[in-house]
Design an enzyme around this catalytic site. Sequence first.
Site, PDB file in Angstrom:
ATOM      1  N   GLN A   1     -35.696 -44.408 -44.805  1.00 44.03           N
ATOM      2  CA  GLN A   1     -35.310 -43.011 -44.576  1.00 44.03           C
ATOM      3  C   GLN A   1     -34.037 -42.872 -43.748  1.00 44.03           C
ATOM      4  OE1 GLN A   1     -39.512 -41.773 -43.316  1.00 44.03           O
ATOM      5  NE2 GLN A   1     -38.712 -39.915 -44.235  1.00 44.03           N
TER       6      GLN A   1
ATOM      7  N   CYS B   1     -42.551 -34.414 -44.995  1.00 40.93           N
ATOM      8  CA  CYS B   1     -41.740 -35.627 -44.892  1.00 40.93           C
ATOM      9  C   CYS B   1     -40.380 -35.255 -44.326  1.00 40.93           C
ATOM     10  CB  CYS B   1     -41.590 -36.245 -46.279  1.00 40.93           C
ATOM     11  SG  CYS B   1     -40.628 -37.762 -46.280  1.00 40.93           S
ATOM     12  N   LEU B   2     -39.880 -36.057 -43.396  1.00 43.81           N
ATOM     13  CA  LEU B   2     -38.581 -35.757 -42.791  1.00 43.81           C
ATOM     14  C   LEU B   2     -37.451 -35.825 -43.815  1.00 43.81           C
ATOM     15  CD1 LEU B   2     -38.937 -37.577 -39.341  1.00 43.81           C
ATOM     16  CD2 LEU B   2     -39.180 -35.143 -39.836  1.00 43.81           C
TER      17      LEU B   2
ATOM     18  N   GLU C   1     -46.190 -43.627 -44.902  1.00 45.11           N
ATOM     19  CA  GLU C   1     -45.029 -44.422 -44.461  1.00 45.11           C
ATOM     20  C   GLU C   1     -44.901 -45.719 -45.262  1.00 45.11           C
ATOM     21  OE1 GLU C   1     -42.952 -42.911 -42.794  1.00 45.11           O
ATOM     22  OE2 GLU C   1     -44.262 -41.315 -42.093  1.00 45.11           O
TER      23      GLU C   1
HETATM   24 NI    NI Z   1     -42.031 -39.300 -45.383  1.00 46.72          NI
END
Ligand code: NI
Length: 174
Positions: free
Chosen positions: A50, A94-95, A137
């Site tokens: 990410q 989710c970021l 994750e």
């Molecule tokens: Ni996520």
Amino acid sequence: MKRPILIHPDPRLKKLAPPITDLSDDLRLLADDMLETMYAAPGIGLAAPQIGVDTRLIVMDCVKAEGPRRAPWPCSTPRSSPKATTRSIYEEGCLSIPDIYADVERPAEVTVRWIDPNGTEKQETFDGLWATCLQHEIDHLNGIMFIDYLTPLRRQLITRKMVKLKKDRAREKA
Ligand code: NI
């Protein structure tokens, strides 16, 4: 140091990340950066892909979970296997997909094996929010996002929204 978080759609979020072979100081620094980035967002979990780092490292701190508070948690090369046949539904976010939430059904309990920052192999069974967050994750390390569990139509709508968000953000920066 806080790092920028990649926003879906991005090919770097769809890759199978290679395992960690060497637990160097670089990895500890990466874990520190990831925790800082996660807390600043704020979020309860973050995977290395990410922030554009192609490796199997995740950090988590499920502050919202019930029960004893666990320490924040860098965890390298984690593997999970479902422990029970029961499943649970959590509203996930989710970021890398800001402000989008959806119910996702997953195994309610998982056993996870991982390597801690000292190189010690660990194994523990998790339930509740920790189980969901861990699976979310670990999915990132395999190029899977929570929207992949939704219907193709819903996924398409969300992806379109994110494309627009990225355009707007790029315009703001320009
Ligand atoms: Ni996520």
